[in-house]
Design a protein around this motif. Structure first.
Motif, short mmCIF file in Angstrom:
data_model
loop_
_atom_site.label_atom_id
_atom_site.label_comp_id
_atom_site.label_asym_id
_atom_site.label_seq_id
_atom_site.Cartn_x
_atom_site.Cartn_y
_atom_site.Cartn_z
N UNK A 10 0.81 -1.23 0.00
CA UNK A 10 0.00 0.00 0.00
C UNK A 10 0.83 1.27 0.00
N UNK A 11 2.13 1.16 -0.23
CA UNK A 11 2.95 2.37 -0.36
C UNK A 11 2.55 3.06 -1.67
N UNK A 12 2.40 4.36 -1.59
CA UNK A 12 2.11 5.12 -2.80
C UNK A 12 3.45 5.62 -3.35
N UNK A 13 3.87 5.04 -4.47
CA UNK A 13 5.22 5.35 -4.98
C UNK A 13 5.15 6.08 -6.31
N UNK A 44 9.71 9.62 -5.03
CA UNK A 44 9.67 9.31 -3.58
C UNK A 44 10.11 7.88 -3.27
N UNK A 45 10.57 7.14 -4.30
CA UNK A 45 11.00 5.76 -4.07
C UNK A 45 12.49 5.67 -4.38
N UNK A 46 13.25 5.20 -3.40
CA UNK A 46 14.70 5.05 -3.58
C UNK A 46 15.08 3.60 -3.34
N UNK A 47 15.86 3.05 -4.28
CA UNK A 47 16.31 1.66 -4.14
C UNK A 47 17.84 1.63 -4.13
N UNK A 48 18.41 0.98 -3.13
CA UNK A 48 19.86 0.84 -3.07
C UNK A 48 20.17 -0.60 -2.63
N UNK A 49 21.42 -0.85 -2.24
CA UNK A 49 21.79 -2.21 -1.84
C UNK A 49 23.08 -2.18 -1.05
#
Ligand code: SF4
Ligand code: SF4
Length: 336
Positions: A10-13, A44-49
């Motif tokens: 339910x995150x609004x991305x 508003x969505x950040x993806x890293x590792x």
């Protein structure tokens, strides 16, 4: 910026998210500018590792300045065991300067055996589920280059999201995305430019966001200019025109399937060959009309395609099952 719901989280991305690989190349101040600009453009969505060297730390500085609460933050770990993944989760929390990760993902599952390891008694899933109960992690996801592995993973019911490559050249995930969408599982698209092989970023992103089963696509960015350009694709999304389709599919056809996506999973090579760099130089020679430059860079490398002893180790690690040895011979023919 168009927003979509990331499956059952339910995150609004924002449909255009921020991929955290290239930010490794910039300094702290530039990283802060990039993250602040991402916020300003509606990303508003950040993806890293954990695997992206200092990406988490640089993003952490940016989050501190731009406001952690303004982002849905995703990271991931290659660890498959209970203790290993907990150790990495703690490092991620510290690097990202946060008390929780919105989406914690199991990174780059390469085989069904690795999936079994995660699910085993001393496996990583147990650890992350406990971390979720403690509020350190809000949702759990999984990433792979293989739609088959992700297909099996979502049938377990344990994952709220999947992350998989998708672009005009690599469409093998489309059926999986449909299934994930039906199951209310979020679909995160990585490798939107096929590891840099696709040159028209705008059209490739437009192609991807036109797929209604995609929740968010995460092009990597290392400059404010790229943030602005990519974010623009997520505004007022329109279908591709016939002319645009012709451009992207022409490029896709020219690339075929036997090309390097520069993921680096084949490394290290025992001969010290920077394998993706060999193919990059070949591309500069054959596709970008930079023949002399490519030859000189190739010949100045400490090790190159002609040093390959054909041990085959790299081919067992390449998620695209590329015939690397054969391809390196071609590189030497072109550049040697
Ligand atoms: S086959 Fe060649 S390039 Fe691949 S790991 Fe062995 S020596 Fe390196
Ligand atoms: S050869 Fe395969 S594993 Fe190596 S960088 Fe290219 S796509 Fe990745």
């Amino acid at each position: 910026m168009e927003k979509r719901i990331l499956g059952r989280t339910n995150f609004e991305v924002s449909v255009i998210g921020f991929g955290g690989i290239p930010i490794q190349r910039v300094d702290k101040d530039t990283a802060i500018d990039i993250i602040e600009r991402a916020k300003a453009t509606g990303i508003n969505f950040i993806d890293t590792a954990r695997a992206y060297t200092n990406s988490e730390s640089l993003i952490g500085y940016g989050l501190e300045k731009a406001g952690r609460e303004n982002f849905i933050l995703a990271t991931k770990s290659m660890k498959r065991d209970y203790d290993g993944i907990l150790e990495e989760l703690n490092i991620s929390l510290k690097n990202l300067r946060t008390s929780y990760i919105d989406l914690f993902q199991f990174h780059n599952l390469r085989s069904f055996e690795e999936l079994d390891q995660i699910f085993s008694e001393k496996g990583a899933l147990k650890a992350i589920k406990e971390a979720k109960e403690k509020g350190l992690v809000r949702e759990i996801g999984i990433t792979s280059h293989s739609p088959e592995i992700l297909d099996k993973a979502i049938d377990t019911g344990e994952f709220a999201t999947i992350q998989c490559p998708y672009n005009p050249v690599e469409r093998q995930g489309e059926e999986l995305f449909e299934k994930a969408h039906r199951m209310n599982i979020g679909v995160i698209v990585m490798k939107p430019l096929a590891g840099g092989a696709i040159t028209n970023a705008k059209l490739s992103l437009k192609f991807i966001v036109n797929n209604p089963n995609v929740s968010v696509v995460i092009p990597g960015m290392d400059s404010v200019r790229q943030v602005i350009e990519n974010a623009n694709v997520g505004k007022n999304i329109k279908p591709l025109t016939e002319g645009e389709k012709a451009i992207i599919f022409e490029e896709a056809e020219a690339l075929g399937t036997e090309f390097c996506r520069r993921c680096g999973y084949c490394l290290p090579c025992p001969q010290g060959i920077d394998i993706p760099y060999q193919f990059l130089m070949e591309g500069y020679y054959t596709r970008y009309n930079l023949q002399e430059w490519a030859i000189s860079r190739y010949n100045n490398m400490p090790a190159n395609a002609r040093d390959c002893i054909e041990c085959g180790q790299c081919e067992t690690k390449c998620p695209y099952h590329l015939p690397i040895r054969k391809m390196l011979k071609r590189v030497e023919e072109v550049l040697g």
